[in-house]
Design a protein around this motif. Structure first.
Motif, PDB file in Angstrom:
ATOM      1  N   TYR A  89       0.863  -1.179   0.000  1.00  0.00           N
ATOM      2  CA  TYR A  89       0.000   0.000   0.000  1.00  0.00           C
ATOM      3  C   TYR A  89       0.895   1.223   0.000  1.00  0.00           C
ATOM      4  CZ  TYR A  89      -3.537   3.375   1.370  1.00  0.00           C
ATOM      5  OH  TYR A  89      -4.387   4.464   1.404  1.00  0.00           O
ATOM      6  N   GLN A  90       1.175   1.733  -1.178  1.00  0.00           N
ATOM      7  CA  GLN A  90       2.145   2.815  -1.319  1.00  0.00           C
ATOM      8  C   GLN A  90       1.610   3.854  -2.300  1.00  0.00           C
ATOM      9  OE1 GLN A  90       5.884   1.837  -3.197  1.00  0.00           O
ATOM     10  NE2 GLN A  90       7.023   3.049  -1.725  1.00  0.00           N
ATOM     11  N   PRO A  91       0.704   4.720  -1.877  1.00  0.00           N
ATOM     12  CA  PRO A  91       0.145   5.728  -2.783  1.00  0.00           C
ATOM     13  C   PRO A  91       1.197   6.736  -3.230  1.00  0.00           C
ATOM     14  CG  PRO A  91      -0.499   6.191  -0.527  1.00  0.00           C
ATOM     15  CD  PRO A  91       0.189   4.860  -0.507  1.00  0.00           C
ATOM     16  N   LEU A  92       0.979   7.325  -4.408  1.00  0.00           N
ATOM     17  CA  LEU A  92       1.857   8.383  -4.896  1.00  0.00           C
ATOM     18  C   LEU A  92       1.440   9.708  -4.261  1.00  0.00           C
ATOM     19  CD1 LEU A  92       2.107   7.474  -8.685  1.00  0.00           C
ATOM     20  CD2 LEU A  92       3.518   6.705  -6.784  1.00  0.00           C
ATOM     21  N   PRO A  93       2.377  10.648  -4.109  1.00  0.00           N
ATOM     22  CA  PRO A  93       2.070  11.903  -3.408  1.00  0.00           C
ATOM     23  C   PRO A  93       0.931  12.702  -4.017  1.00  0.00           C
ATOM     24  CG  PRO A  93       4.445  11.631  -3.645  1.00  0.00           C
ATOM     25  CD  PRO A  93       3.804  10.554  -4.468  1.00  0.00           C
ATOM     26  N   GLN A  94       0.894  12.815  -5.346  1.00  0.00           N
ATOM     27  CA  GLN A  94      -0.096  13.687  -5.984  1.00  0.00           C
ATOM     28  C   GLN A  94      -1.277  12.913  -6.551  1.00  0.00           C
ATOM     29  OE1 GLN A  94       1.714  16.666  -8.373  1.00  0.00           O
ATOM     30  NE2 GLN A  94      -0.197  17.450  -9.220  1.00  0.00           N
ATOM     31  N   TYR A  95      -0.993  11.791  -7.180  1.00  0.00           N
ATOM     32  CA  TYR A  95      -2.046  10.934  -7.724  1.00  0.00           C
ATOM     33  C   TYR A  95      -1.893   9.573  -7.048  1.00  0.00           C
ATOM     34  CZ  TYR A  95      -1.933  14.536 -11.363  1.00  0.00           C
ATOM     35  OH  TYR A  95      -1.938  15.727 -12.040  1.00  0.00           O
ATOM     36  N   SER A  96      -2.622   9.365  -5.958  1.00  0.00           N
ATOM     37  CA  SER A  96      -2.372   8.209  -5.096  1.00  0.00           C
ATOM     38  C   SER A  96      -2.475   6.880  -5.835  1.00  0.00           C
ATOM     39  CB  SER A  96      -3.337   8.220  -3.909  1.00  0.00           C
ATOM     40  OG  SER A  96      -4.690   8.208  -4.346  1.00  0.00           O
ATOM     41  N   GLY A  97      -3.403   6.784  -6.784  1.00  0.00           N
ATOM     42  CA  GLY A  97      -3.561   5.535  -7.521  1.00  0.00           C
ATOM     43  C   GLY A  97      -2.791   5.482  -8.816  1.00  0.00           C
ATOM     44  N   GLY A  98      -1.996   6.508  -9.094  1.00  0.00           N
ATOM     45  CA  GLY A  98      -1.227   6.551 -10.328  1.00  0.00           C
ATOM     46  C   GLY A  98      -1.810   7.549 -11.315  1.00  0.00           C
ATOM     47  N   VAL A  99      -1.121   7.729 -12.425  1.00  0.00           N
ATOM     48  CA  VAL A  99      -1.560   8.664 -13.446  1.00  0.00           C
ATOM     49  C   VAL A  99      -1.237   8.125 -14.829  1.00  0.00           C
ATOM     50  CG1 VAL A  99       0.619   9.960 -13.338  1.00  0.00           C
ATOM     51  CG2 VAL A  99      -1.441  11.063 -14.249  1.00  0.00           C
ATOM     52  N   ILE A 100      -2.150   8.306 -15.758  1.00  0.00           N
ATOM     53  CA  ILE A 100      -1.939   7.983 -17.169  1.00  0.00           C
ATOM     54  C   ILE A 100      -2.047   9.296 -17.940  1.00  0.00           C
ATOM     55  CG2 ILE A 100      -2.789   6.698 -19.164  1.00  0.00           C
ATOM     56  CD1 ILE A 100      -3.937   4.636 -17.221  1.00  0.00           C
ATOM     57  N   LEU A 101      -0.919   9.720 -18.493  1.00  0.00           N
ATOM     58  CA  LEU A 101      -0.847  11.026 -19.152  1.00  0.00           C
ATOM     59  C   LEU A 101      -0.623  10.832 -20.645  1.00  0.00           C
ATOM     60  CD1 LEU A 101      -0.652  14.124 -19.020  1.00  0.00           C
ATOM     61  CD2 LEU A 101       1.777  13.871 -18.488  1.00  0.00           C
ATOM     62  N   ARG A 102      -1.572  11.340 -21.429  1.00  0.00           N
ATOM     63  CA  ARG A 102      -1.459  11.257 -22.887  1.00  0.00           C
ATOM     64  C   ARG A 102      -0.977  12.603 -23.436  1.00  0.00           C
ATOM     65  NH1 ARG A 102      -3.550   7.776 -26.417  1.00  0.00           N
ATOM     66  NH2 ARG A 102      -4.842   6.896 -24.769  1.00  0.00           N
ATOM     67  N   PHE A 103       0.122  12.558 -24.190  1.00  0.00           N
ATOM     68  CA  PHE A 103       0.674  13.761 -24.798  1.00  0.00           C
ATOM     69  C   PHE A 103       0.034  13.941 -26.172  1.00  0.00           C
ATOM     70  CE2 PHE A 103       3.856  12.386 -21.776  1.00  0.00           C
ATOM     71  CZ  PHE A 103       4.195  13.560 -21.133  1.00  0.00           C
ATOM     72  N   ASP A 104      -0.825  14.912 -26.286  1.00  0.00           N
ATOM     73  CA  ASP A 104      -1.532  15.170 -27.538  1.00  0.00           C
ATOM     74  C   ASP A 104      -1.055  16.511 -28.085  1.00  0.00           C
ATOM     75  OD1 ASP A 104      -3.256  15.097 -29.641  1.00  0.00           O
ATOM     76  OD2 ASP A 104      -5.061  15.610 -28.496  1.00  0.00           O
ATOM     77  N   ASP A 105       0.120  16.489 -28.721  1.00  0.00           N
ATOM     78  CA  ASP A 105       0.731  17.727 -29.205  1.00  0.00           C
ATOM     79  C   ASP A 105       0.268  18.061 -30.615  1.00  0.00           C
ATOM     80  OD1 ASP A 105       2.188  18.111 -26.846  1.00  0.00           O
ATOM     81  OD2 ASP A 105       3.745  16.746 -27.540  1.00  0.00           O
TER      82      ASP A 105
END
Length: 220
Positions: free
Chosen positions: A204-220
């Motif tokens: 049980y180790q949440p991340l500081p900002q997004y506790s469950g993780g983050v999926i970031l899509r780069f749409d440039d």
């Protein structure tokens, strides 16, 4: 008597282990947050031809990356851009660059007294946003993890020679950072312009900002 004490100790250890894992199982993290980043960055068209890189010789000196990341106690960025071509061979950022190659990508680091700072190249988007996973220690058992986001830009400076003229320089620019906490044991991947950062499934180790993780899509 000795056997009795030993048996009791084993039973207590097993009971404690069961309680720990039962508690951990009851704790659940939320699903990862999904984000889309749409922006046209002013990236140098020569970014793939840079002399110094994060993933192969000649490596960008980790001390430069550390200075750009800044102290963990500070918020926001102080050093945004660096002329890596000059800085990598300068006295200001001099350090012995070391490499560990036990992973898919090399861990590039330097040491000072009892501290160590290094990075692993995660990958780059098709447009040139480079993601770097940094790890730093300060003599204790804690390892501080951060994701940094860089681009190469074309910057101008004044050249004072026979004629005073502007000169275009390829400059490494920090465009963002994401703290991952102490002793991060999750997974990081960048594929098809999608960055996925997930916490460890075993603990049980949440991340500081997004506790469950983050999926970031780069749409440039």
């Amino acid at each position: 008597m000795t056997r009795t004490i030993h048996s009791l100790a084993v039973m207590l250890l097993l009971a404690g282990t069961i309680v720990f894992y039962s508690y951990a199982a009851e704790k659940t993290l939320p699903p990862p947050v999904e984000k889309v980043l749409s922006h046209e960055w002013a990236i140098s068209p020569q970014w793939q031809n840079a002399t110094y890189t994060f993933h192969k010789e000649e490596f960008i000196n980790p001390r430069i990356v550390e200075e750009m990341q800044g102290p963990l106690s500070d918020n926001g960025s102080q050093i945004i851009s660096v002329n890596v071509h000059n800085a990598n061979i300068s006295n200001q950022f001099f350090s012995e660059v070391r490499v560990r190659s036990s992973q898919a990508m090399p861990f590039v680091y330097y040491t000072k007294s009892e501290s160590e700072f290094g990075y692993i190249f995660v990958g780059a988007t098709t447009t040139g946003i480079q993601v770097v996973h940094t790890m730093s220690t300060a003599g204790g058992s804690g390892i501080f993890h951060t994701l940094l986001f860089f681009i190469y830009t074309d910057s101008e400076e004044i050249s004072f020679k026979e004629e005073v003229t502007p000169v275009v320089l390829p400059t490494l620019t920090l465009i963002g950072s994401l703290p991952l906490g102490i002793k991060f044991a999750g997974t990081i991947s960048l594929e098809n312009d999608v960055l996925t950062v997930l916490p460890s499934k075993e603990f049980y180790q949440p991340l500081p900002q997004y506790s469950g993780g983050v999926i970031l899509r780069f749409d440039d």
